[in-house]
Scaffold this motif. Structure first.
Motif, PDB file in Angstrom:
ATOM      1  N   GLY A 103      37.061  26.988  36.892  1.00  0.00           N
ATOM      2  CA  GLY A 103      36.490  26.721  38.209  1.00  0.00           C
ATOM      3  C   GLY A 103      36.642  27.907  39.143  1.00  0.00           C
ATOM      4  N   LEU A 104      37.835  28.515  39.150  1.00  0.00           N
ATOM      5  CA  LEU A 104      38.065  29.707  39.973  1.00  0.00           C
ATOM      6  C   LEU A 104      37.121  30.834  39.563  1.00  0.00           C
ATOM      7  N   PHE A 105      37.012  31.105  38.265  1.00  0.00           N
ATOM      8  CA  PHE A 105      36.181  32.212  37.786  1.00  0.00           C
ATOM      9  C   PHE A 105      34.696  31.965  38.087  1.00  0.00           C
ATOM     10  N   GLN A 106      34.268  30.710  37.997  1.00  0.00           N
ATOM     11  CA  GLN A 106      32.874  30.396  38.328  1.00  0.00           C
ATOM     12  C   GLN A 106      32.588  30.689  39.801  1.00  0.00           C
ATOM     13  N   HIS A 107      33.520  30.317  40.659  1.00  0.00           N
ATOM     14  CA  HIS A 107      33.343  30.593  42.087  1.00  0.00           C
ATOM     15  C   HIS A 107      33.374  32.094  42.370  1.00  0.00           C
ATOM     16  N   LEU A 108      34.276  32.806  41.709  1.00  0.00           N
ATOM     17  CA  LEU A 108      34.335  34.260  41.879  1.00  0.00           C
ATOM     18  C   LEU A 108      33.023  34.907  41.438  1.00  0.00           C
ATOM     19  N   THR A 133      52.750  35.454  38.735  1.00  0.00           N
ATOM     20  CA  THR A 133      51.454  35.824  38.169  1.00  0.00           C
ATOM     21  C   THR A 133      51.165  37.292  38.462  1.00  0.00           C
ATOM     22  N   PHE A 134      50.267  37.849  37.661  1.00  0.00           N
ATOM     23  CA  PHE A 134      49.788  39.218  37.870  1.00  0.00           C
ATOM     24  C   PHE A 134      48.279  39.196  37.694  1.00  0.00           C
ATOM     25  N   VAL A 135      47.563  39.832  38.607  1.00  0.00           N
ATOM     26  CA  VAL A 135      46.099  39.819  38.572  1.00  0.00           C
ATOM     27  C   VAL A 135      45.568  41.228  38.788  1.00  0.00           C
ATOM     28  N   ASN A 136      44.680  41.677  37.905  1.00  0.00           N
ATOM     29  CA  ASN A 136      43.868  42.862  38.197  1.00  0.00           C
ATOM     30  C   ASN A 136      42.469  42.641  37.655  1.00  0.00           C
ATOM     31  N   ASP A 137      41.651  43.678  37.605  1.00  0.00           N
ATOM     32  CA  ASP A 137      40.246  43.490  37.240  1.00  0.00           C
ATOM     33  C   ASP A 137      40.051  43.007  35.809  1.00  0.00           C
ATOM     34  N   SER A 138      40.985  43.286  34.938  1.00  0.00           N
ATOM     35  CA  SER A 138      40.763  42.984  33.530  1.00  0.00           C
ATOM     36  C   SER A 138      41.748  42.003  32.913  1.00  0.00           C
ATOM     37  N   ALA A 176      44.722  32.429  42.324  1.00  0.00           N
ATOM     38  CA  ALA A 176      43.722  32.633  43.372  1.00  0.00           C
ATOM     39  C   ALA A 176      44.262  33.542  44.463  1.00  0.00           C
ATOM     40  N   ASN A 177      45.542  33.410  44.768  1.00  0.00           N
ATOM     41  CA  ASN A 177      46.160  34.267  45.771  1.00  0.00           C
ATOM     42  C   ASN A 177      46.139  35.730  45.327  1.00  0.00           C
ATOM     43  N   GLY A 178      46.341  35.946  44.025  1.00  0.00           N
ATOM     44  CA  GLY A 178      46.278  37.302  43.492  1.00  0.00           C
ATOM     45  C   GLY A 178      44.902  37.915  43.672  1.00  0.00           C
ATOM     46  N   TYR A 179      43.862  37.132  43.409  1.00  0.00           N
ATOM     47  CA  TYR A 179      42.502  37.628  43.626  1.00  0.00           C
ATOM     48  C   TYR A 179      42.217  37.838  45.108  1.00  0.00           C
ATOM     49  N   ALA A 180      42.690  36.903  45.943  1.00  0.00           N
ATOM     50  CA  ALA A 180      42.476  37.039  47.385  1.00  0.00           C
ATOM     51  C   ALA A 180      43.068  38.338  47.905  1.00  0.00           C
TER      52      ALA A 180
END
Length: 319
Positions: A103-108, A133-138, A176-180
């Motif tokens: 759901g998050l990825f669809q919204h992104l 968590t850890f978030v980057n482009d890939s 989601a916070n990581g992407y934000a």
């Protein structure tokens, strides 16, 4: 007669708005996202020393600095195996997290046409709860040992206000916070208001990207804490204004009103009843008020400076 007409008009606008939101969500739900969740934690738990080379080939970025002897010792460590065992018991599968990540990825993808689904890997990190968590482009990394439940024995030495959010339902909020944070931009964060709106933008981002989560889950409050914040919103705002805190550059203010804490430090009798991070909560309300008045999409709002948001929000707290 005029009052009746006004009420009917308002109800009609609300119904129309809900129908439009429903149409949008149906459109977003049709977006195809290709990803799956890799269970490094499970693979490592089930591995023997002879399997180490296969793990290194599959996950080379986890094995950059430490020698093989370190990993073999870790495989045989009783405490490490207890930790991994608890994770497997709590998470025999990650179906809920997978569905919410979709759901998050669809919204992104809907709001950012350049978005590509990342490689998602679960692991453990010895309950390093500040790096859940850890978030980057890939890549997205999720340390499942930080989501075993607030009352888990592993968390007995962790402050209760932190352990309260070490729950499974916080996984998607943390990702989601990581992407934000990646999309958020401000040229400065020097005043209390800057900080409030910075975190307010992170929370508004969650409104748009994970609308299937409750407001309490987005901010990491209990239902009772969220109700307290809503009930006292006007009083809190008046306090900030009267003390002239909003444009203050006093470095102690963010830790009192924005940083993670068991309660918010007003220096008043109500302190012990309050949740922490009420500055974030108010910043969220300011950004939402701004978003209702402009036609900008969420990604543009994430790039908007705090002063512009505050000036045009015309924020009025709930009475």
């Amino acid at each position: 007669m005029q009052i009746r007409f006004f009420i009917i008009l308002v109800i009609g606008l609300v119904i129309w708005s809900c129908e439009e939101e429903s149409k949008l969500e149906k459109q977003i739900a049709e977006i195809d996202i290709d990803f799956y969740v890799e269970r490094f934690d499970k693979a490592f738990f089930e591995a023997e020393p002879k399997d180490l080379q296969k793990l290194k080939e599959a996950y080379p970025f986890f094995f950059i600095s430490d020698p093989d002897s370190f990993w073999i010792e870790k495989m045989n460590d009783s405490l490490q195996n207890e930790l991994l065992g608890e994770v497997q018991e709590k998470f025999p599968d990650v179906n809920t997290a997978t569905k919410e990540l979709e759901g998050l990825f669809q919204h992104l993808k809907y709001y950012d046409k350049t978005f590509k689904a990342p490689r998602v890997i679960t692991l453990t990190n010895d309950v390093a709860y500040r790096d859940k968590t850890f978030v980057n482009d890939s890549i997205v990394l999720i340390a499942l040992d930080n989501y075993l439940g607030a009352s888990h024995p592993f968390y007995q030495n962790i402050p209760m206000y932190i352990a309260a959010n070490m729950e499974e339902d916080q996984i998607i909020s943390d990702v989601a916070n990581g992407y934000a944070s990646k999309y958020n931009f401000q040229t400065r964060r020097s005043t209390l208001l800057d900080e409030m709106i910075y975190f307010g933008k992170l929370l508004y981002f969650k409104d748009i990207m994970i609308p299937f989560k409750t407001d309490a889950e987005k901010i990491g409050y209990s239902d009772a804490q969220l109700k307290w914040a809503e009930a006292n919103e006007s009083q809190i705002w008046s306090y900030f204004v009267e003390k002239e805190f909003l444009y203050s550059t006093n470095s102690k203010l963010p830790s009192r009103f924005v940083g993670d804490a068991p309660f918010t430090k007003f220096g008043l009798e109500l302190d012990n009843d309050s949740p922490g991070r009420l500055g974030q909560y108010l910043g969220w309300q300011i950004v939402k008020a701004y978003a209702e008045k402009v036609e900008d999409d969420v990604l543009k709002i994430m790039q908007t400076e705090p002063e512009e948001i505050f000036r045009n929000a015309n924020f009025k707290p709930k009475k």
